[in-house]
Write a protein that holds these residues in place. Sequence first.
Motif, mmCIF file in Angstrom:
data_model
loop_
_atom_site.group_PDB
_atom_site.id
_atom_site.type_symbol
_atom_site.label_atom_id
_atom_site.label_comp_id
_atom_site.label_asym_id
_atom_site.label_seq_id
_atom_site.Cartn_x
_atom_site.Cartn_y
_atom_site.Cartn_z
ATOM 1 N N VAL A 48 0.730 -0.974 -0.304
ATOM 2 C CA VAL A 48 -0.342 -0.087 0.594
ATOM 3 C C VAL A 48 0.994 1.147 -0.134
ATOM 4 C CG1 VAL A 48 -1.804 1.359 1.112
ATOM 5 C CG2 VAL A 48 -1.681 -1.424 1.229
ATOM 6 N N VAL A 49 0.261 2.159 -0.737
ATOM 7 C CA VAL A 49 1.106 3.548 -1.124
ATOM 8 C C VAL A 49 0.063 4.688 -0.455
ATOM 9 C CG1 VAL A 49 2.092 5.292 -2.022
ATOM 10 C CG2 VAL A 49 3.377 3.076 -2.083
ATOM 11 N N VAL A 50 0.504 5.189 0.077
ATOM 12 C CA VAL A 50 -0.643 6.153 0.674
ATOM 13 C C VAL A 50 0.189 8.232 0.686
ATOM 14 C CG1 VAL A 50 0.155 6.539 3.390
ATOM 15 C CG2 VAL A 50 -2.399 7.440 2.429
ATOM 16 N N SER A 51 -0.576 8.847 -0.351
ATOM 17 C CA SER A 51 0.510 10.152 0.013
ATOM 18 C C SER A 51 -0.330 11.437 1.108
ATOM 19 C CB SER A 51 0.121 11.002 -1.530
ATOM 20 O OG SER A 51 -1.407 10.726 -1.752
ATOM 21 N N GLY A 52 -0.397 11.935 1.220
ATOM 22 C CA GLY A 52 -0.169 12.613 1.813
ATOM 23 C C GLY A 52 -0.795 12.198 3.671
ATOM 24 N N ALA A 53 0.247 11.644 3.609
ATOM 25 C CA ALA A 53 0.638 10.137 4.565
ATOM 26 C C ALA A 53 0.434 10.857 6.041
ATOM 27 C CB ALA A 53 1.594 9.128 3.999
ATOM 28 N N ALA A 54 0.759 11.671 6.414
ATOM 29 C CA ALA A 54 1.074 12.478 7.598
ATOM 30 C C ALA A 54 -0.066 13.663 8.028
ATOM 31 C CB ALA A 54 2.382 13.681 7.945
ATOM 32 N N GLY A 55 -1.090 13.074 7.107
ATOM 33 C CA GLY A 55 -2.105 13.773 7.288
ATOM 34 C C GLY A 55 -3.202 13.101 8.285
ATOM 35 N N ALA A 56 -4.507 13.743 8.052
ATOM 36 C CA ALA A 56 -5.779 13.557 9.574
ATOM 37 C C ALA A 56 -6.271 12.038 8.383
ATOM 38 C CB ALA A 56 -6.693 14.024 9.069
ATOM 39 N N VAL A 57 -6.283 12.000 7.057
ATOM 40 C CA VAL A 57 -6.460 9.829 6.684
ATOM 41 C C VAL A 57 -5.524 9.237 6.619
ATOM 42 C CG1 VAL A 57 -7.520 9.780 4.507
ATOM 43 C CG2 VAL A 57 -8.661 11.210 5.665
ATOM 44 N N GLY A 58 -4.216 10.069 6.028
ATOM 45 C CA GLY A 58 -3.213 9.676 5.804
ATOM 46 C C GLY A 58 -2.402 8.630 6.929
ATOM 47 N N THR A 59 -2.652 8.877 8.132
ATOM 48 C CA THR A 59 -2.213 8.277 9.382
ATOM 49 C C THR A 59 -2.734 7.552 9.835
ATOM 50 O OG1 THR A 59 -3.488 9.746 10.938
ATOM 51 C CG2 THR A 59 -0.923 10.218 10.467
ATOM 52 N N VAL A 60 -3.788 7.214 9.359
ATOM 53 C CA VAL A 60 -4.340 5.987 9.677
ATOM 54 C C VAL A 60 -4.938 5.310 8.755
ATOM 55 C CG1 VAL A 60 -7.563 5.961 9.893
ATOM 56 C CG2 VAL A 60 -7.038 7.916 11.011
ATOM 57 N N VAL A 61 -5.269 6.206 7.492
ATOM 58 C CA VAL A 61 -5.099 4.652 5.931
ATOM 59 C C VAL A 61 -4.259 4.050 6.570
ATOM 60 C CG1 VAL A 61 -4.295 4.116 3.857
ATOM 61 C CG2 VAL A 61 -5.604 6.743 4.196
ATOM 62 N N GLY A 62 -2.463 4.306 6.258
ATOM 63 C CA GLY A 62 -1.309 3.633 7.025
ATOM 64 C C GLY A 62 -1.846 2.712 8.046
ATOM 65 N N GLN A 63 -2.112 3.294 9.390
ATOM 66 C CA GLN A 63 -1.910 2.357 9.980
ATOM 67 C C GLN A 63 -2.890 1.126 10.092
ATOM 68 O OE1 GLN A 63 -0.741 4.407 14.233
ATOM 69 N NE2 GLN A 63 -1.753 5.868 12.888
ATOM 70 N N ILE A 64 -4.377 1.288 9.635
ATOM 71 C CA ILE A 64 -4.970 0.378 9.394
ATOM 72 C C ILE A 64 -4.093 -0.788 8.786
ATOM 73 C CG2 ILE A 64 -7.455 -0.747 8.118
ATOM 74 C CD1 ILE A 64 -8.427 2.301 8.577
ATOM 75 N N ALA A 65 -3.593 -0.513 7.227
ATOM 76 C CA ALA A 65 -2.831 -1.272 5.987
ATOM 77 C C ALA A 65 -2.380 -2.144 7.061
ATOM 78 C CB ALA A 65 -2.106 -0.205 5.239
ATOM 79 N N LYS A 66 -1.542 -1.586 8.500
ATOM 80 C CA LYS A 66 -0.125 -2.230 8.966
ATOM 81 C C LYS A 66 -0.969 -3.165 9.657
ATOM 82 C CE LYS A 66 3.249 -2.314 8.528
ATOM 83 N NZ LYS A 66 4.685 -2.961 8.022
ATOM 84 N N VAL A 67 -2.465 -3.061 10.741
ATOM 85 C CA VAL A 67 -3.207 -4.306 10.932
ATOM 86 C C VAL A 67 -3.854 -4.973 10.149
ATOM 87 C CG1 VAL A 67 -4.721 -4.387 12.276
ATOM 88 C CG2 VAL A 67 -4.061 -2.489 12.925
ATOM 89 N N LYS A 68 -3.495 -4.713 8.923
ATOM 90 C CA LYS A 68 -4.317 -5.577 8.008
ATOM 91 C C LYS A 68 -2.943 -6.573 7.195
ATOM 92 C CE LYS A 68 -8.453 -4.798 8.166
ATOM 93 N NZ LYS A 68 -9.239 -5.627 8.412
ATOM 94 N N GLY A 69 -1.188 -6.791 7.702
ATOM 95 C CA GLY A 69 -0.824 -7.319 7.062
ATOM 96 C C GLY A 69 0.214 -6.670 6.174
#
Lengths: 335, 335
Positions: free
Chosen positions: B150-171
Motif C-alpha cells: 500500500v502506498v498513501v500520499s498525504g501520509a502524515a495528514g488526518a486520513v493518511g495516518t489512519v490509512v497507513g496504520q489500518i494497512a499495517k493492522v491488515k498485514g
Amino acid sequence: MSATNRQIRLAARPVGDVEPKDWEHVSVPVEAPGPGRFAGRTRVISLDPAMRGWLDDRPSYLPPVGLGEVMRAGSVIEVTASNHPDFRPGDHVAGTFGVQEHVVSDGKGALKIDTSLAPPSTYLGALGMPGMTAYFGLLDVGALKEGETVVVSGAAGAVGTVVGQIAKVKGCRVVGIAGGPEKCRLLTDELGFDAAIDYRAGDVKRALREQTPDGIDVYFDNVGGDILDAALTRLAMHARVVVCGAISQYNNATPVNGPSNYLSLLVRRARMEGFVVFDYAKRYAQAGQEIAGWIGQGRLKVKEHVVKGTVDDFPETLRMLFRGENVGKLVLELA
Amino acid sequence: MSATNRQIRLAARPVGDVEPKDWEHVSVPVEAPGPGRFAGRTRVISLDPAMRGWLDDRPSYLPPVGLGEVMRAGSVIEVTASNHPDFRPGDHVAGTFGVQEHVVSDGKGALKIDTSLAPPSTYLGALGMPGMTAYFGLLDVGALKEGETVVVSGAAGAVGTVVGQIAKVKGCRVVGIAGGPEKCRLLTDELGFDAAIDYRAGDVKRALREQTPDGIDVYFDNVGGDILDAALTRLAMHARVVVCGAISQYNNATPVNGPSNYLSLLVRRARMEGFVVFDYAKRYAQAGQEIAGWIGQGRLKVKEHVVKGTVDDFPETLRMLFRGENVGKLVLELA
C-alpha cells in the motif's frame, strides 16, 4: 508463388508520427516448413491502433517489436504446405504472423477459421481482437446493464462500431463520437446508434450534455485526450470508464495529456479501469459464437475498410489509421 | 457565555489560494433554542482539505457554501440548553455545525459522543470523517488484501495516518509519502510505516521504485498532481487507485493537472476509483467500533494537531492545511 518472401521490418523507433524511414522493406527466401510446422501465404493483414505502442521501447503488456524484426501483426493466411497434423493445405488460419507474404508456423496461437461463415477479414475484425475487445470491455470491464447510457469514442472504428451495436443489442441508449459527418451518418443511419457527435464540428462537452440528459453510465474510451476529458464531465453516479486505448495520444512526442477532469470520479463515485483483451483468451470462443449469432440475425453489421495491395503498402495504410481515414476495421488484403 | 455569537462567513469565492478578504467575521445575537431544539457552545472545529472544494460555485457531492453563509465545518459542541428529548445540557455532540461559537440545532445529523472514551477532537479525526474515509476507502474501494503493498500520499495528514496504520493492522507493506523529514520520521518511527518518502527531497518515482519492488497494489491518493503520476508508473497487476482527494490541485487557479500516466491502468489492468464517505453512513458505527478497538490496543495511534484560539483564527488555520503545516488531524479548539 514467388520464390522470395517480402517482409516489412522495423528499422527505427518512431518519434511522434511513424515515418517511411522507420520501416525497412526486405526480400528473403521463402522457407520450407520443417517437421511439425506448416507454411502459408498471407491473405489479409490487420492494422490496429495498438501497433503504435508496440513500436516504443518501453514496458507494456507485450514486449516492443525489436529493431530489425518483422512488424508484429495479426493476419489470416492460407496454408500451402504442412507437416502439422492439425493444418492442411487450403486451410485458412488466423494468428499473429507479422507483416510478410509468407509464413512458417508451429501452430502456436494459430486458429483455423471457417471462411464459409465469414470472410477472412472478419476474423481480424468483429470476430477477431477488435470484436473481443468490444465484447469484454463493454460487458465485463464496463459491467453494462440494460437501459443504461453508453458513450463510445472512436465510434466508427473497428472496436467502436462493435461496442455501439452490442450496447444496442443490450437495450441501451448509445451515443458515438467520431470525426466527420460521413462517419456520424454511418453510426446513426446504418448501425442504429441513437446519436452521433462529430468531434470536429464543435463543442463535444455541450453535445454530450444534450445527448446524455441522464449522464453517462459507461464511457468506452478509444481516444483519450480532450474527448475523454469532456466525457468525464458527464458521468452518472457509479459510472464506469473503460480505458481501451488513446489513439489521440499515441503519436505524441510530448507526454500524454492526462484527463484533467479525473476528479469527477470522486464526485460521481465512478471508476476508470483498463484491460487487455488477451486476458480473456479462454472466453474468446464463447464470445465469438455470440457475436456471430448477432451478425447472423442482422443485429450487428460488420464494417470493414479493405485496402488492396502488397505488404509494401503497410506503412502508408497504417498512417490512414492515425489520420482517422478508415471506417470500421482497417485491413490490408494481399492480391 | 457571551451574549453574541461570533461567526465566520464566506464573503467572496476565492480564486486560487483562500485569502483573508474571502471571509467575513460577524457577531450576531445568541439564539435561544425553540421547541424540539437544543443550543450548544462550540468546543472544537474541524479543518479539512475538502473545505476548499465547498467554496467553489460548481456542482459537487455537496452544494457550495453560499456567499454570506456561515462556513460549513464539522465540530463538537457542548449542549448548554435543550428542548430536545435526546440531548441534555453537558452532552457533547458532533455534527456539521459550522464555524461559529454558538449553535442551535434540531438534532438532524447530530451524534452524541462519549468523551470518556476519547477527547472531542478525536471524533473529528480518527473516529470522525477522516477515520471513516480511511477505513472505507482502503477496505471497500481499495479492496485491500493481506500482504499487499500500500502506498498513501498525504501520509502524515488526518486520513493518511489512519490509512497507513489500518494497512499495517491488515498485514501489508506500507509506504507513506509526505513533505519534510519530520513528517517522514513520524511515519516510520512512531506510526509503524515500513518506509516514508519525502516528496520535497527528490525524485518520488525513483524512491517508489526502491520502496515497492513488487509494485503498488493499492495507491490511496490524497494529493493528485505529480505524485499521483509517479505512483501510476509503479502499479502492480490489477492494482487499485483510490481517489480520495487532490490537495495539490485544490488551490489551482488553472485547470487540474490530470494524470499523464493514466494509461498504465490499461497495461496493468488496474482501476482508479473515487468515493465519497457519506455513502457509507450506515456503516459508520461499525467502523468506529473497529477503529476504537485498534486505538485501545495501541495498534492505531491518534495524531492530532490542535490549534487553540477563537473562531477568528479559522481562516489562518485553514491556510496551514494547504501549506502542509499540520501533522495528523488539524483542529481549532476554542478556549
